[in-house]
Design an enzyme around this catalytic site. Sequence first.
Site, short mmCIF file in Angstrom:
data_model
loop_
_atom_site.label_atom_id
_atom_site.label_comp_id
_atom_site.label_asym_id
_atom_site.label_seq_id
_atom_site.Cartn_x
_atom_site.Cartn_y
_atom_site.Cartn_z
NE ARG A 158 -4.04 -1.86 2.18
CZ ARG A 158 -4.32 -2.25 3.42
NH1 ARG A 158 -3.98 -1.52 4.45
NH2 ARG A 158 -4.98 -3.36 3.62
NE ARG A 213 -7.73 4.96 2.71
CZ ARG A 213 -8.58 4.42 3.58
NH1 ARG A 213 -9.68 5.06 3.90
NH2 ARG A 213 -8.32 3.25 4.13
NE ARG A 229 -9.33 6.23 -4.42
CZ ARG A 229 -10.61 6.53 -4.48
NH1 ARG A 229 -11.08 7.31 -5.43
NH2 ARG A 229 -11.45 6.07 -3.59
CG ASP A 281 -9.51 -3.66 -4.60
OD1 ASP A 281 -10.30 -4.64 -4.52
OD2 ASP A 281 -9.12 -3.05 -3.60
CE1 TYR A 301 -13.10 -8.00 1.14
CE2 TYR A 301 -11.35 -9.55 0.54
CZ TYR A 301 -11.77 -8.40 1.20
OH TYR A 301 -10.87 -7.65 1.91
#
Length: 321
Positions: free
Chosen positions: A37, A41, A50, A86, A164
């Site tokens: 990552r 963010r 973003r 992703d 998921y």
Amino acid sequence: MEANGLGPQGFPELKNDTFLRAAWGEETDYTPVWCMRQAGRYLPEFRETRAAQDFFSTCRSPEACCELTLQPLRRFPLDAAIIFSDILVVPQALGMEVTMVPGKGPSFPEPLREEQDLERLRDPAVVASELGYVFQAITLTRQRLAGRVPLIGFAGAPWTLMTYMVEGGGSSTMAQAKRWLYQRPQASHQLLRILTDALVPYLVGQVAAGAQIIFAKDGHFALEELSQAGYEVVGLDWTVAPKKARECVGKTVTLQGNLDPCALYASEEEIGQLVKQMLDDFGPQRYIANLGHGLYPDMDPEHVGAFVDAVHKHSRLLQQN
């Protein structure tokens, strides 16, 4: 090398191949480092880029993915880039709806509940063509990197994706997905097979598009099996002791990891100490430094820089001694 500075695939010649050499078990002058990552963010420029569009629209824009992939390399002397994407683009390509809920994470409005729900899924053979935007992002990024460092591609494992798709989002217990394994073993096998048949051409496509190594995570419970499965690099999370891991896998596999990401909340001085200890434990060769998991959004970019610099500095000292 060809005269025009392009490599064999028409991509710019690679200038810093330390990461790839470590992956292949060749000798390196220092320990290469990147962060899971690293495009995330915690970087203000990431948040700015973003803000303009929703998460999966960003994933579908090769230009945006390329920009986000390159941002951390402008700040830090990282030894590899990892494509911004992703793992859930694969279930999307199989026809499932996925939304990113701010503050909560990914959500599947209609998860797989019954065996017949598998009939809703598209043929896995079409997945790679549905994911052309990822391949375009990889090729564009390889060009723009101009040979600075290698580019990593990735995908979620079949079981990760199944959890998921059945749970409808992230889950700490995975109880619904495990329930499928026990109550619907045949349907579970069928779903895992569909995912595998989608993932193989997807990963091959990433490499063809210009990705130079593929990354699988969270396999410490099967370290010995993984080390014999033909992977060149095995990534460790921070719960694994480096010396134990090295005993398990032997000398023929490169290990990657595994500083607890929360260690980056420590002072820059302490980060240096922790890195030094980690490098001592892993040893100078057949090793790629990383965190044991991804960077968290509230981390200080300065501390990420301190981590990267400490790896380069201490590993060079280790090599000299």
